[in-house]
Enzyme design. Structure first.
Site, PDB file in Angstrom:
ATOM      1  N   ASP A   1       3.848   4.739  10.564  1.00  0.00           N
ATOM      2  CA  ASP A   1       4.896   3.870  10.062  1.00  0.00           C
ATOM      3  C   ASP A   1       5.771   4.712   9.128  1.00  0.00           C
ATOM      4  O   ASP A   1       5.448   5.861   8.804  1.00  0.00           O
ATOM      5  CB  ASP A   1       4.309   2.644   9.356  1.00  0.00           C
ATOM      6  CG  ASP A   1       5.322   1.496   9.282  1.00  0.00           C
ATOM      7  OD1 ASP A   1       6.531   1.741   9.470  1.00  0.00           O
ATOM      8  OD2 ASP A   1       4.908   0.340   9.038  1.00  0.00           O
TER       9      ASP A   1
HETATM   10  C1  NOJ Z   1       8.492  -0.151   8.500  1.00  0.00           C
HETATM   11  C2  NOJ Z   1       7.819  -1.322   9.157  1.00  0.00           C
HETATM   12  O1  NOJ Z   1       6.552  -1.540   8.573  1.00  0.00           O
HETATM   13  C3  NOJ Z   1       7.651  -1.159  10.649  1.00  0.00           C
HETATM   14  O2  NOJ Z   1       7.189  -2.389  11.166  1.00  0.00           O
HETATM   15  C4  NOJ Z   1       8.927  -0.710  11.289  1.00  0.00           C
HETATM   16  O3  NOJ Z   1       8.770  -0.627  12.684  1.00  0.00           O
HETATM   17  C5  NOJ Z   1       9.336   0.613  10.687  1.00  0.00           C
HETATM   18  N1  NOJ Z   1       9.558   0.439   9.254  1.00  0.00           N
HETATM   19  C6  NOJ Z   1      10.593   1.190  11.331  1.00  0.00           C
HETATM   20  O4  NOJ Z   1      11.715   0.483  10.963  1.00  0.00           O
END
Ligand code: NOJ
Length: 723
Positions: free
Chosen positions: A276
């Site tokens: 993430d």
């Molecule tokens: C953080 C989020 O937790 C995740 O769900 C998302 O896909 C990513 N950022 C990318 O934007």
């Protein structure tokens, strides 16, 4: 490939720019881009993704880099792209795999035309925690519901047929022989890789506070939280994202046991594990890595193939391999997985975005929005005695007041993570109401004021649109109070005191504590955040052109003090006797049962259930099955949909098993007076679970079968698993 080129594939940057990042791309130093405005992109509207800039960056990779390996462009296409559908929690309320499949299909089509090749969805966190803002993104609290809807979403994004007969990602060619889906030709569109996230346990953050720590054992993870991920992997999901959180002290981005040993080795997942946002770098903040170099070494060993934006892999992996601290095999494996994904997506043959084609999606958006609405109460009011309740409104309802903050809502009706949606695309409740009722529509200005009370007095019936703006849900937006936003309840009290019929429509990204609202309103409908067709879907439902069809995908608790409150409870040493007021009050100051059970929801007719019929009472553990059926009659005046639900309980097991676990559901569409039969086939697999040694097994012995309209009611029968 050189080592540097392999490491390049594992590095993901944000918003690659063909000018600023020219040399990085040309040198093969990067393999993918996340197109997002920042760390919590779901809360911001950005300028949208543009195929021209995606293609310009892609051209450098394909035409100027030594190996010509195309880049992956990932974006959070969560519940629609330009055409925004209901938030995932709303989609889950439709209990309809085919609907979810079709919305994902359209989202993939629209996104791929903009150059997106990978979406970070579905989110499969089993949601038990309404304080957590990310509830809005989830597919409900029940493992089987989230598993089936999640798998449908994966197939929709990736272009596979709804029955899973084609599990490959395939090429983005419209109508190609391997397209594997009947509508690929008609849509004339591409497909995107899906990403099951967040693996695993993120929803269990302490106190519902986003990014907090997680304490959970592997048995609970396997028997509940990991199940939708398993289903997604089995549906061919190309990628999995690691969760920001730790699991019992071990951050998921360094969790070798769960990522490498379980997901990759035990389950045979051959796809890509992506970090993430800065998840690798955050190992330093979590206090398990001394610096980015240490973080990179731990994450690649754990099985994280792509480092999203932290730069740890890009900066340190080459040196870590050369110094012998990270085996080359790990980098080879990661690079191989990433390139295999690019091959399966057909990126080598078709690296560039397609020419936009018109995609008819509004009708589906309206169907999806209407299907997501859940009718929570519907009482008789004077003058409406011939029907089930206040809703639907009479054909000539008199003067109808539409009031509240969502009357003209554009953006407010789209929901969190609608990056490419546009406020001006939203058909508002106000315009739909005016179109429909002309002079009889009184539309307030969207702010509650003294004037509002005056209008309530003037109108024959009031429809109050209340609830949370999407900015109160989504990532990083946890709340400590799950009541309506400040001031709204007071206004509703004042409206109810006027004594005229009051319909309350609640927009929300989470289950709310609606206790008093349910008491004071004549009818309450929860509409989540419905997307671009919010207005027409709502007005058509209130006026009875459509009937509410949704069922709660999450328990609605009595209060925030009751959390967690869900249908996932397991037996304790001192069982609660719900019939005993003293005992049911396991709290001294409150009943313990939920305000609205999981699976509940009304419509404009009523249903009566006949007795349960079982084809047998004994089921051999190897290869046996039992058919359970029940006749359901539409006992009201209008056609309607009933969602008949099957729950199972293993009475004696090696570990504590849920008192009631959703196992299957059947949707019946019945005309007034008509009887339909819901038939379920129970197999030993539905009673299987992971035991104390993390081995999957099914026990011989008694199991309880419950069939009914929700988790709070139903008829039961006992069966025995033999052998
Ligand atoms: C953080 C989020 O937790 C995740 O769900 C998302 O896909 C990513 N950022 C990318 O934007």
């Amino acid at each position: 490939m050189t080592l540097a080129e392999k490491v390049g594939q594992t590095h993901q940057g944000a918003n690659l720019d063909p000018v600023a990042d020219h040399e990085l791309i040309r040198s093969g130093g990067i393999g993918s881009s996340v197109m997002a405005s920042g760390a919590t992109a779901g809360n911001q509207r950005d300028t949208g993704v543009r195929a021209s800039s995606v293609d310009a960056a892609q051209r450098i990779a394909v035409e100027q880099s030594r190996l010509g390996i195309p880049l992956l462009f990932g974006r959070d296409v969560i519940h629609g792209h330009r055409t925004v559908f209901p938030i995932p929690l709303g989609l889950a309320a439709a209990w309809d795999e085919d609907l979810v499949y079709r919305t994902a299909r359209v989202a993939a089509a629209e996104a791929s035309l903009d150059g997106v090749t990978w979406t970070f969805a579905p989110m499969l966190d089993i949601s038990e925690e309404p304080r957590w803002g990310r509830m809005a993104e989830s597919l409900g609290e029940a493992p089987v519901l989230a598993s089936r809807l999640g798998a449908a979403m994966v197939r929709g994004f990736q272009g596979d047929s709804p029955d899973g007969s084609d599990n490959g990602v395939g090429t983005p060619d419209a109508g190609a022989p391997d397209a594997g889906t009947p509508d690929a030709g008609t849509l004339g569109v591409g497909r995107v890789a899906a990403c099951a996230k967040h693996f695993v346990g993120y929803v269990l953050v302490r106190g519902g506070r986003d990014y907090a720590t997680v304490q959970v054992g592997e048995n609970t993870l396997r028997n509940a939280h990991m199940r939708p991920f398993r289903a997604a992997v089995q549906a061919g999901c190309s990628t999995v994202m690691a969760a920001f959180t730790d699991v019992d002290g071990v951050p998921m981005h360094a969790h070798r046991r769960l990522l490498r040993e379980v997901l990759k080795d035990e389950w045979g997942f051959e796809g890509v594990v992506v970090a993430d946002w800065d998840g690798v770098g955050q190992l330093v903040n979590q206090g398990v890595a001394a610096d980015l170099r240490d973080a990179a070494a731990q994450a690649i060993a754990a099985g994280v193939d792509i480092d999203m934006v932290s730069g740890a892999y890009s900066a340190h992996l080459v040196e870590l391999v050369e110094s012998g601290q990270v085996p080359l095999d790990l980098v080879d494996d990661a690079a191989r997985r990433i390139i295999r994904l690019k091959l399966r997506l057909g990126l080598f043959e078709h690296p560039y975005a397609r020419t936009p084609a018109a995609i008819p999606a509004r009708a589906l958006a309206r169907e999806a929005a209407a299907s997501s609405f859940v009718l929570l109460t519907n009482r008789h009011t004077h003058g409406h005695n011939d029907r089930v309740g206040t809703l639907p409104l009479a054909a000539s309802p008199g003067r109808v007041l539409l009031t509240g903050p969502f009357v003209d809502g554009g953006e407010a009706l789209l929901g969190t993570w609608s990056l490419d949606g546009r406020a001006e695309d939203v058909a508002s409740p106000a315009s739909a109401m005016r179109d429909r009722l002309a002079q009889d529509a009184i539309v307030d200005d969207g702010r509650f004021s003294d004037r509002t009370m005056h209008l309530v007095r003037e109108a024959d019936i009031t429809i109050a649109l209340v609830g949370e703006h999407p900015s109160r849900s989504g990532e990083a937006n946890s709340v400590a109070d799950i009541g309506l936003p400040a001031g709204q309840l007071e206004v509703l009290r004042a409206m109810a005191a006027i004594g005229k019929p009051l319909v309350v429509v609640v927009f929300a990204g989470r289950p709310l504590d609606l206790g008093e609202v349910l008491d004071l309103a004549d009818a309450v409908l929860i509409a989540w955040h419905p997307g671009v067709e919010a207005g027409p879907a709502l007005i058509e439902t209130l006026l009875g052109d459509r009937s509410p069809r949704g069922r709660l995908p999450m328990t609605f608790p009595r209060s925030v003090g009751h959390l967690p409150s869900s249908s996932l409870a397991r037996p304790t040493g001192r069982p609660i006797d719900a019939a005993d007021d003293q005992d049911a009050g396991r709290y001294l100051d409150a009943l313990v049962v939920p305000r609205l059970p999981f699976g509940s929801g009304l419509t404009y007719t009523t249903f009566s259930y006949g007795p349960l019929r079982l084809s047998a009472h004994q089921m051999p553990r190897n290869g046996g099955s039992i058919e359970v059926s029940v006749d359901v009659t539409n006992s009201g005046q209008r056609p309607g949909r009933e969602v008949v639900q099957l729950y199972l309980r293993d009475v004696v097991a090696d570990v504590t098993r849920p008192l009631l676990e959703l196992s299957d559901w059947v949707s019946l569409e019945l005309d007034p007076g008509a009887t339909g039969t819901a038939t379920f086939t129970i197999t030993p697999g539905q009673l299987s679970y992971y035991d104390r040694t993390m081995t999957l097994r099914t026990d011989p012995g008694a199991a309880v079968v419950t069939v009914g309209p929700d988790a709070g009611s139903g008829a039961t029968a006992q069966i025995t698993v033999t052998g």
